[in-house]
Design a protein around this motif. Structure first.
Motif, PDB file in Angstrom:
ATOM      1  N   ARG A  18      35.302   9.121   0.928  1.00 18.31           N
ATOM      2  CA  ARG A  18      35.809  10.380   0.372  1.00 18.31           C
ATOM      3  C   ARG A  18      35.828  11.431   1.463  1.00 18.31           C
ATOM      4  O   ARG A  18      35.176  11.286   2.498  1.00 18.31           O
ATOM      5  N   SER A  19      36.602  12.460   1.212  1.00 22.23           N
ATOM      6  CA  SER A  19      36.674  13.546   2.189  1.00 22.23           C
ATOM      7  C   SER A  19      36.622  14.878   1.462  1.00 22.23           C
ATOM      8  O   SER A  19      36.888  14.955   0.259  1.00 22.23           O
ATOM      9  N   PHE A  20      36.264  15.901   2.199  1.00 24.36           N
ATOM     10  CA  PHE A  20      36.160  17.258   1.670  1.00 24.36           C
ATOM     11  C   PHE A  20      37.018  18.153   2.542  1.00 24.36           C
ATOM     12  O   PHE A  20      36.824  18.223   3.749  1.00 24.36           O
ATOM     13  N   PHE A  40      35.724  17.031   6.275  1.00 26.58           N
ATOM     14  CA  PHE A  40      34.513  16.234   6.423  1.00 26.58           C
ATOM     15  C   PHE A  40      34.803  14.906   5.745  1.00 26.58           C
ATOM     16  O   PHE A  40      35.244  14.875   4.601  1.00 26.58           O
ATOM     17  N   ALA A  41      34.577  13.808   6.453  1.00 33.50           N
ATOM     18  CA  ALA A  41      34.876  12.477   5.924  1.00 33.50           C
ATOM     19  C   ALA A  41      33.590  11.665   5.873  1.00 33.50           C
ATOM     20  O   ALA A  41      32.891  11.533   6.879  1.00 33.50           O
ATOM     21  N   GLU A  42      33.285  11.123   4.709  1.00 36.58           N
ATOM     22  CA  GLU A  42      32.098  10.285   4.531  1.00 36.58           C
ATOM     23  C   GLU A  42      32.497   8.823   4.622  1.00 36.58           C
ATOM     24  O   GLU A  42      33.369   8.361   3.891  1.00 36.58           O
ATOM     25  N   THR A  43      31.837   8.077   5.531  1.00 38.79           N
ATOM     26  CA  THR A  43      32.154   6.664   5.707  1.00 38.79           C
ATOM     27  C   THR A  43      31.254   5.791   4.826  1.00 38.79           C
ATOM     28  O   THR A  43      30.239   6.246   4.302  1.00 38.79           O
ATOM     29  N   GLN A  44      31.603   4.541   4.718  1.00 36.40           N
ATOM     30  CA  GLN A  44      30.840   3.588   3.919  1.00 36.40           C
ATOM     31  C   GLN A  44      29.414   3.448   4.452  1.00 36.40           C
ATOM     32  O   GLN A  44      28.481   3.266   3.688  1.00 36.40           O
TER      33      GLN A  44
END
Length: 67
Positions: A18-20, A40-44
């Motif tokens: 997901r990203s913000f 802001f990108a959240e990785t696995q």
């Protein structure tokens, strides 16, 4: 804009979950016109990366990571 399964830094971090954002920065007060869309990108793997898309260069860049 990111897409499902987007790999920012290869397979070791896994895809973006997901990203913000975007948080847009634009103007001409530098040497030339600038238009960037920061996210802001959240990785696995759980990393949160600060990335941006540079419209003039038509590519993504990694600005940093959140610790």
């Amino acid at each position: 804009e990111w897409h499902d399964g987007w790999l920012i830094q290869g397979l070791s971090q896994g895809p973006v979950l997901r990203s913000f954002g975007p948080f847009v920065l634009s103007g001409g007060w530098w040497l030339g016109e600038v238009h960037r869309a920061y996210q802001f990108a959240e990785t696995q793997r759980g990393d949160i990366l600060w990335v941006y898309y540079d419209r003039r260069r038509r590519r993504w860049f990694m600005q940093g990571r959140v610790e």
